[in-house]
Design an enzyme around this catalytic site. Structure first.
Site, mmCIF file in Angstrom:
data_model
loop_
_atom_site.group_PDB
_atom_site.id
_atom_site.type_symbol
_atom_site.label_atom_id
_atom_site.label_comp_id
_atom_site.label_asym_id
_atom_site.label_seq_id
_atom_site.Cartn_x
_atom_site.Cartn_y
_atom_site.Cartn_z
ATOM 1 N N SER A 240 0.740 -1.147 -0.044
ATOM 2 C CA SER A 240 -0.014 0.134 0.007
ATOM 3 C C SER A 240 0.899 1.132 0.042
ATOM 4 O O SER A 240 0.667 2.041 -0.474
ATOM 5 C CB SER A 240 -1.004 0.075 1.099
ATOM 6 O OG SER A 240 -0.477 -0.300 2.311
ATOM 7 N N HIS A 270 -1.858 -8.882 1.683
ATOM 8 C CA HIS A 270 -1.621 -7.847 2.405
ATOM 9 C C HIS A 270 -2.782 -7.374 3.623
ATOM 10 O O HIS A 270 -2.971 -8.236 4.150
ATOM 11 C CB HIS A 270 -1.439 -6.485 1.370
ATOM 12 C CG HIS A 270 -0.636 -5.280 1.978
ATOM 13 N ND1 HIS A 270 0.040 -5.247 3.160
ATOM 14 C CD2 HIS A 270 -1.049 -4.081 1.255
ATOM 15 C CE1 HIS A 270 0.311 -3.713 3.200
ATOM 16 N NE2 HIS A 270 -0.093 -3.252 2.231
ATOM 17 N N HIS A 317 6.050 -12.855 7.379
ATOM 18 C CA HIS A 317 6.093 -11.376 6.904
ATOM 19 C C HIS A 317 7.367 -11.510 5.976
ATOM 20 O O HIS A 317 8.128 -12.139 6.052
ATOM 21 C CB HIS A 317 6.495 -10.558 8.024
ATOM 22 C CG HIS A 317 6.162 -9.197 7.850
ATOM 23 N ND1 HIS A 317 7.140 -8.356 7.488
ATOM 24 C CD2 HIS A 317 4.919 -8.422 7.881
ATOM 25 C CE1 HIS A 317 6.605 -7.021 7.145
ATOM 26 N NE2 HIS A 317 5.360 -7.262 7.570
ATOM 27 N N ARG A 326 3.241 -5.026 16.824
ATOM 28 C CA ARG A 326 2.106 -4.632 16.576
ATOM 29 C C ARG A 326 0.967 -5.685 16.971
ATOM 30 O O ARG A 326 -0.112 -5.340 17.483
ATOM 31 C CB ARG A 326 1.744 -4.137 15.153
ATOM 32 C CG ARG A 326 2.636 -3.025 14.487
ATOM 33 C CD ARG A 326 2.398 -2.892 13.281
ATOM 34 N NE ARG A 326 2.775 -3.952 12.316
ATOM 35 C CZ ARG A 326 2.626 -3.925 11.012
ATOM 36 N NH1 ARG A 326 2.066 -2.852 10.587
ATOM 37 N NH2 ARG A 326 3.091 -5.126 10.394
ATOM 38 N N ASP A 372 -2.107 -8.595 11.435
ATOM 39 C CA ASP A 372 -3.369 -9.090 11.289
ATOM 40 C C ASP A 372 -3.874 -10.274 11.977
ATOM 41 O O ASP A 372 -5.076 -10.481 11.968
ATOM 42 C CB ASP A 372 -3.542 -9.568 9.537
ATOM 43 C CG ASP A 372 -3.355 -8.194 8.829
ATOM 44 O OD1 ASP A 372 -3.648 -7.072 9.228
ATOM 45 O OD2 ASP A 372 -2.489 -8.133 7.909
#
Ligand code: NMX
Ligand code: MLT
Length: 434
Positions: A240, A270, A317, A326, A372
């Site tokens: 992105s 993604h 990743h 995160r 995610d």
């Protein structure tokens, strides 16, 4: 306006610094590119620059030099709340230092002034088929706003290159100001019979999103702040961010560029992985009741997914080689606020099982969870169960990062992107001479 003043003050020094580096040391090699990298999605090819964030493979992201726990601790927060103002985060991205409470509130006020969404945006969303994906509606809304671009207008009426960043900043503030309302509109139109909740001018940017979503829980306001902070930026090479930068490098404005970035975010490898991840957890629940407590059953389920040729969403990743900080921040949030939530407990159990499975399979270079793997679980806890919507929340957040980067790319006069391609025969020839 505070952001403009603060960027303006720093610009001469930044421009001089970059100019000097390129002039005096422009020939110094940063790395070499192998044939495997050319064919392998340019993994680890060092060819982009941003000073807003950096991802270390082991430590994870730093925003302007600060780790996630540091940012969460240092940014100013609304009275009595646990999580910071997103206006403060945007200030940090654009200015490079931690704002005072007043400075964070100045950004929040700028957003309030610029937040009104034109009616034609809502009309456009309403005109779409009812089964359109929420990401399609959200991306379309951002693109629809392009007619508002000040950069585009000023460029066409003649503007010096040194000044490009100023309308880019204006556009970025105008766009980001409207995102919570657009996203909440998409949600309420699609899933709540079009029962739209008007914006509340007394709330901060993230708190207002929670309010317009119709989730009446102060903890959800705080979760929204946490979510928007964590997903905002992840250096420049992710799809992105890179797409936005690439499109903006042709001097497209932020509306064109960010909507292109959102289209990249909508891919399952993604940003869409958050919806995929929740779908996978649901599948575990329906097909394997004992997986909720039996690690060996869960392990087998994970193997079945892999043997079916599917990826385990939320794991792996391209850069990270350890648990994404995160992910950790969200795990800790869930443990603090709803440790007994069934789905949350399942996601936490998956963390105890899946990394070993991926290691045993030996394909994924990073067997650890990314951002995610758990984000949807937290949304689900607060009743946001329509997981098709999750990537939209990611998108609201990601535009903060890509827009801040776009302003700085203009300020530093970054050129149009145009890497070189080769043919397979050329690569074979290079290989034969090596
Ligand atoms: N489950 C199964 N296989 C995996 C996984 C996973 N979670 N992660 C990587 N692999 C496989 C990958 O498909 C590839 O297989 P093949 O050689 O058959 O093509 C192999 O392992 C090597 O891939 P890597 O080099 O480790 O990963 P890469 O850098 O190419 O891709 C991701 C990174 C994130 C796309 C990949 O790990 C993945 O597909 N993960 C699941 C989807 C996901 O969680 N995406 C979200 C990423 C974060 N975000 O928000 O963007
Ligand atoms: C992101 O936040 O963009 C993802 O972790 C993907 C990436 O950094 O490659």
């Amino acid at each position: 306006m505070i952001l403009k003043e603060k960027i303006y003050e720093q610009l001469p020094e930044w421009r001089e610094r970059v100019k000097r580096l390129v002039k005096e040391k422009g020939d110094v090699k940063v790395g070499e590119v192998t044939i495997a990298q050319v064919y392998g999605g340019m993994r680890d090819v060092k060819s982009l620059v941003t000073d807003i964030s950096y991802v270390d493979p082991v430590e994870g992201i730093r925003f302007r030099g600060f780790t996630i726990p540091e940012v969460l601790e240092k940014l100013p927060k609304p009275e009595g709340d646990e999580m910071p103002y997103i206006g403060g985060l945007f200030y940090l991205f654009l200015v490079g230092s931690i704002p005072t409470r007043e400075q964070a509130l100045e950004v929040e006020d700028e957003w309030k002034k610029r937040g009104k969404v034109p009616q034609y945006v809502f009309d456009t969303i309403r005109a779409m088929p009812t089964d359109a994906h929420p990401m399609t509606l959200f991306t379309l809304a951002v693109l629809t706003l392009q007619r508002e671009s000040l950069f585009s207008k000023q460029y066409h009426s003649g503007m010096k290159k040194d000044n490009y960043w100023e309308p880019m900043l204006e556009d970025s503030l105008n766009l980001t100001a409207k995102l919570p309302e657009i996203a909440a509109f998409v949600y309420r139109l699609k899933y709540k019979n079009g029962d739209i909740i008007p914006s509340d001018p007394d709330k901060d940017w993230a708190g207002n999103f929670a309010h317009m979503m119709g989730i009446k829980d102060p903890v959800y306001e705080d979760l929204s702040r946490l979510y928007f902070l964590l997903h905002s930026d992840h250096e420049s090479g992710n799809v992105s961010a890179h797409t936005t930068h690439l499109v903006a490098s042709s001097l497209s404005d932020i509306y064109y560029s960010a909507s292109a970035g959102l289209s990249g975010l909508a891919g399952p490898l993604h940003g869409l992985a958050n919806q995929e991840c929740l779908a996978w957890l649901m599948e575990v629940r329906t097909k394997c009741a004992e997986c909720a407590y039996d690690k060996s059953a869960l392990r087998q389920f994970a193997w079945d997914t892999l043997n079916n040729g599917q990826v385990i969403p939320g794991y792996g990743h391209a850069v990270l080689r350890k648990t994404d900080p995160r992910y950790t921040a969200q795990l800790e949030y869930g443990k603090k606020h709803f440790p007994e939530d069934e789905l949350f407990k399942l996601a936490a159990l998956v963390y105890e099982v899946v990394p070993d499975v991926l290691r045993e399979q030996g394909k994924a270079k990073d067997p650890w969870p990314n951002v995610d793997a758990i984000s949807g679980t937290l949304q689900y806890h607060f009743g946001l169960k329509e997981f098709d919507f999750y990537t939209v929340i990611f998108g609201v957040s990601r535009i903060l990062g890509v827009a801040a980067n776009a302003v700085w790319a203009r300020a530093l006069g970054q050129p149009i992107e145009r890497p070189k391609s080769l043919t397979t025969a050329m690569l074979e020839e290079i290989a034969s001479k090596a």
